[in-house]
Design a protein around this motif. Structure first.
Motif, PDB file in Angstrom:
ATOM      1  N   ASN A  79       0.808  -1.224   0.000  1.00 18.39           N
ATOM      2  CA  ASN A  79       0.000   0.000   0.000  1.00 18.39           C
ATOM      3  C   ASN A  79       0.839   1.271   0.000  1.00 18.39           C
ATOM      4  O   ASN A  79       0.438   2.272  -0.598  1.00 18.39           O
ATOM      5  N   SER A  80       1.966   1.261   0.661  1.00 26.07           N
ATOM      6  CA  SER A  80       2.776   2.484   0.776  1.00 26.07           C
ATOM      7  C   SER A  80       3.929   2.524  -0.208  1.00 26.07           C
ATOM      8  O   SER A  80       4.404   3.606  -0.568  1.00 26.07           O
ATOM      9  N   GLY A  81       4.393   1.365  -0.643  1.00 30.96           N
ATOM     10  CA  GLY A  81       5.562   1.320  -1.512  1.00 30.96           C
ATOM     11  C   GLY A  81       6.867   1.549  -0.787  1.00 30.96           C
ATOM     12  O   GLY A  81       7.930   1.585  -1.416  1.00 30.96           O
ATOM     13  N   ASP A  82       6.828   1.685   0.530  1.00 30.19           N
ATOM     14  CA  ASP A  82       8.023   1.936   1.346  1.00 30.19           C
ATOM     15  C   ASP A  82       8.276   0.689   2.194  1.00 30.19           C
ATOM     16  O   ASP A  82       7.599   0.444   3.189  1.00 30.19           O
ATOM     17  N   THR A  83       9.278  -0.103   1.819  1.00 31.86           N
ATOM     18  CA  THR A  83       9.532  -1.350   2.536  1.00 31.86           C
ATOM     19  C   THR A  83      10.172  -1.113   3.904  1.00 31.86           C
ATOM     20  O   THR A  83       9.993  -1.917   4.817  1.00 31.86           O
ATOM     21  N   THR A  84      10.922  -0.010   4.037  1.00 34.25           N
ATOM     22  CA  THR A  84      11.514   0.295   5.343  1.00 34.25           C
ATOM     23  C   THR A  84      10.419   0.605   6.360  1.00 34.25           C
ATOM     24  O   THR A  84      10.422   0.095   7.488  1.00 34.25           O
ATOM     25  N   LEU A  85       9.479   1.449   5.960  1.00 35.92           N
ATOM     26  CA  LEU A  85       8.330   1.737   6.814  1.00 35.92           C
ATOM     27  C   LEU A  85       7.553   0.461   7.122  1.00 35.92           C
ATOM     28  O   LEU A  85       7.117   0.234   8.263  1.00 35.92           O
ATOM     29  N   ALA A  86       7.390  -0.396   6.106  1.00 33.54           N
ATOM     30  CA  ALA A  86       6.641  -1.638   6.286  1.00 33.54           C
ATOM     31  C   ALA A  86       7.320  -2.554   7.296  1.00 33.54           C
ATOM     32  O   ALA A  86       6.652  -3.200   8.110  1.00 33.54           O
ATOM     33  N   ALA A  87       8.648  -2.622   7.260  1.00 32.52           N
ATOM     34  CA  ALA A  87       9.382  -3.494   8.183  1.00 32.52           C
ATOM     35  C   ALA A  87       9.181  -3.047   9.627  1.00 32.52           C
ATOM     36  O   ALA A  87       8.870  -3.858  10.509  1.00 32.52           O
ATOM     37  N   PHE A  88       9.344  -1.754   9.884  1.00 34.44           N
ATOM     38  CA  PHE A  88       9.177  -1.259  11.251  1.00 34.44           C
ATOM     39  C   PHE A  88       7.710  -1.347  11.701  1.00 34.44           C
ATOM     40  O   PHE A  88       7.430  -1.635  12.864  1.00 34.44           O
ATOM     41  N   GLN A 132      -9.048 -18.662   4.867  1.00 29.80           N
ATOM     42  CA  GLN A 132     -10.336 -18.447   4.192  1.00 29.80           C
ATOM     43  C   GLN A 132     -10.480 -17.027   3.647  1.00 29.80           C
ATOM     44  O   GLN A 132     -11.584 -16.565   3.431  1.00 29.80           O
ATOM     45  N   THR A 133      -9.362 -16.342   3.410  1.00 32.97           N
ATOM     46  CA  THR A 133      -9.409 -14.965   2.890  1.00 32.97           C
ATOM     47  C   THR A 133      -9.101 -14.932   1.400  1.00 32.97           C
ATOM     48  O   THR A 133      -8.354 -14.070   0.921  1.00 32.97           O
ATOM     49  N   ALA A 134      -9.663 -15.887   0.653  1.00 37.43           N
ATOM     50  CA  ALA A 134      -9.326 -15.975  -0.771  1.00 37.43           C
ATOM     51  C   ALA A 134     -10.161 -15.054  -1.645  1.00 37.43           C
ATOM     52  O   ALA A 134      -9.793 -14.762  -2.780  1.00 37.43           O
ATOM     53  N   GLY A 135     -11.302 -14.583  -1.183  1.00 37.34           N
ATOM     54  CA  GLY A 135     -12.173 -13.771  -2.018  1.00 37.34           C
ATOM     55  C   GLY A 135     -11.659 -12.355  -2.221  1.00 37.34           C
ATOM     56  O   GLY A 135     -10.776 -11.867  -1.509  1.00 37.34           O
ATOM     57  N   SER A 136     -12.244 -11.695  -3.212  1.00 39.99           N
ATOM     58  CA  SER A 136     -11.836 -10.319  -3.520  1.00 39.99           C
ATOM     59  C   SER A 136     -12.215  -9.350  -2.410  1.00 39.99           C
ATOM     60  O   SER A 136     -11.663  -8.248  -2.325  1.00 39.99           O
ATOM     61  N   GLU A 137     -13.161  -9.748  -1.557  1.00 43.59           N
ATOM     62  CA  GLU A 137     -13.550  -8.860  -0.456  1.00 43.59           C
ATOM     63  C   GLU A 137     -12.495  -8.810   0.641  1.00 43.59           C
ATOM     64  O   GLU A 137     -12.500  -7.904   1.468  1.00 43.59           O
ATOM     65  N   THR A 139      -9.439  -7.789   0.995  1.00 44.09           N
ATOM     66  CA  THR A 139      -8.365  -6.942   0.482  1.00 44.09           C
ATOM     67  C   THR A 139      -8.193  -5.747   1.397  1.00 44.09           C
ATOM     68  O   THR A 139      -9.182  -5.112   1.784  1.00 44.09           O
ATOM     69  N   ILE A 140      -6.957  -5.455   1.757  1.00 47.32           N
ATOM     70  CA  ILE A 140      -6.646  -4.282   2.570  1.00 47.32           C
ATOM     71  C   ILE A 140      -5.934  -3.282   1.666  1.00 47.32           C
ATOM     72  O   ILE A 140      -4.772  -3.473   1.304  1.00 47.32           O
ATOM     73  N   GLY A 141      -6.656  -2.246   1.243  1.00 47.53           N
ATOM     74  CA  GLY A 141      -6.099  -1.334   0.267  1.00 47.53           C
ATOM     75  C   GLY A 141      -5.943  -2.039  -1.062  1.00 47.53           C
ATOM     76  O   GLY A 141      -6.917  -2.517  -1.653  1.00 47.53           O
ATOM     77  N   VAL A 142      -4.709  -2.102  -1.542  1.00 46.26           N
ATOM     78  CA  VAL A 142      -4.432  -2.811  -2.790  1.00 46.26           C
ATOM     79  C   VAL A 142      -3.826  -4.188  -2.530  1.00 46.26           C
ATOM     80  O   VAL A 142      -3.381  -4.860  -3.467  1.00 46.26           O
TER      81      VAL A 142
END
Length: 353
Positions: A79-88, A132-137, A139-142
């Protein structure tokens, strides 16, 4: 400092130098990819070694923090494109979940047996939920959660401030080894502080520690949260060297952790990591031999089960305490022989006329 401790630090320094200098210089990509996975699982084993071996908290929840760390990293990175932010953010999510879970358990005065059951149940609930989270619903952001397929499209960690330059597999390997060393040193440092000594005292006799004025709930919660953050960091690395999937929460992950800690030595930090590496390498070797057809009749799980049973029966304290015990006895024998020789030599000396 004891000679055995000095030898241990020398061996640790040698292992670190080999992992960080020799292995990358060899250029063996398969070795580094496997090494990344081993180091990741080593961090996970270290987290349980800390919380169970030194705090006396038998937690099956390390798999929960491990999986949440991986999923949180994937969702934030996509969602953010920032892997450093994602790691922390992923480490923070795992630590916060451990903090909340630990608060309800420790302030509720849950006994050790029920604590293990609750943490195992949480892991299995999360495993079932993410499957059981296989459906399109779902989804968190993208970021689609993907059900049992997981999130294989997770972005790879990049250089800080350079989102268009992902790390190569050999760089992921070096990062995983460095993170493992960091958490090992951090765990050793924590245990030498006043906080760490109180945690160990609570493990030995919680009632006596509370009579001395220490709130055991606070110290248990602190070490439990730290172990959760470590497991979350392992989840981030796992997302980069394998991929995020519900299997991170499954029973096999939790049972492997227990085996590594028991075989390596409960009450040690290096022992579970050592057992993790040895058993993973053995499992890989047996799987390779089995798939090649050389020993197609041999079930790797059966061999591992027999070896683990034998190890527990022969070395009930674990491999590392057994090895250190043998080294200590040898050192005492050598010292006694030298001192005996010195006394004999001194008694046979005659004074000059």
């Amino acid at each position: 400092m004891k000679p055995v401790s000095i030898l241990g630090y020398v061996l640790l320094a040698g292992a670190a130098a080999y992992a960080l200098l020799v292995v990358p210089a060899s250029g063996d990509m398969s070795l580094m990819i496997n090494g990344s996975i081993y180091a990741t699982y080593g961090i996970l084993a270290l987290s349980l070694a800390l919380v169970w071996g030194f705090a006396g908290i038998l937690s099956f929840g390390q798999a929960s923090f491990f999986g949440l760390g991986g999923y949180a990293y994937a969702v934030v990175a996509l969602n953010s494109g920032d892997t450093t932010l994602a790691a922390f953010a992923a480490i923070a999510v795992a630590a916060l979940f451990a903090l909340m879970l630990g608060y309800f358990m420790f302030w509720g005065r849950i006994s050790d047996v029920y604590l293990g059951v609750i943490t195992l149940t949480i892991s299995l609930i999360l495993y079932r939920f993410f499957n059981q989270t296989a459906g399109s619903e779902w989804t968190i952001g993208v970021a689609p959660l993907g059900g049992f397929n997981g999130i294989p499209s997770t972005p790879i960690l990049t250089y800080i401030g350079q989102p268009d330059q992902p790390l190569w597999p050999e760089q992921i390997y070096v990062l995983a080894v460095l993170v493992l060393l960091f958490f090992y040193v951090l765990s050793k440092a924590v245990l030498t502080t006043r906080f760490g000594r109180i945690v160990v005292a609570i493990r030995e006799n919680e009632q006596r520690a509370e009579l001395l004025g220490y709130d055991s709930r606070f110290y248990k919660l602190g070490i439990f949260t730290l172990a959760g953050a470590m497991a979350g960091a392992a989840g981030v690395l796992f997302a980069n060297c394998v991929f995020v999937s519900p299997n991170m929460f499954n029973l096999q992950t939790s049972s492997q952790l227990l085996i590594w800690v028991i075989v390596g030595g409960l009450g040690t930090l290096a022992g579970p990591v050592m057992a993790c590496f040895l058993l993973l390498m053995l499992s890989t070797y047996l799987g390779t031999v089995n798939s090649s057809g050389g020993l197609a009749w041999l079930d790797p799980n059966l061999v591992l089960g027999i070896l683990l049973t034998a190890a527990v029966l022969l070395f009930p304290k674990g491999l590392l305490p057994m090895v250190t015990g043998v080294v200590e006895r040898l050192f005492r024998a050598i010292t006694a022989r030298r001192s005996g020789s010195s006394v004999t030599a001194a008694s046979t000396e005659r004074p000059m006329p």
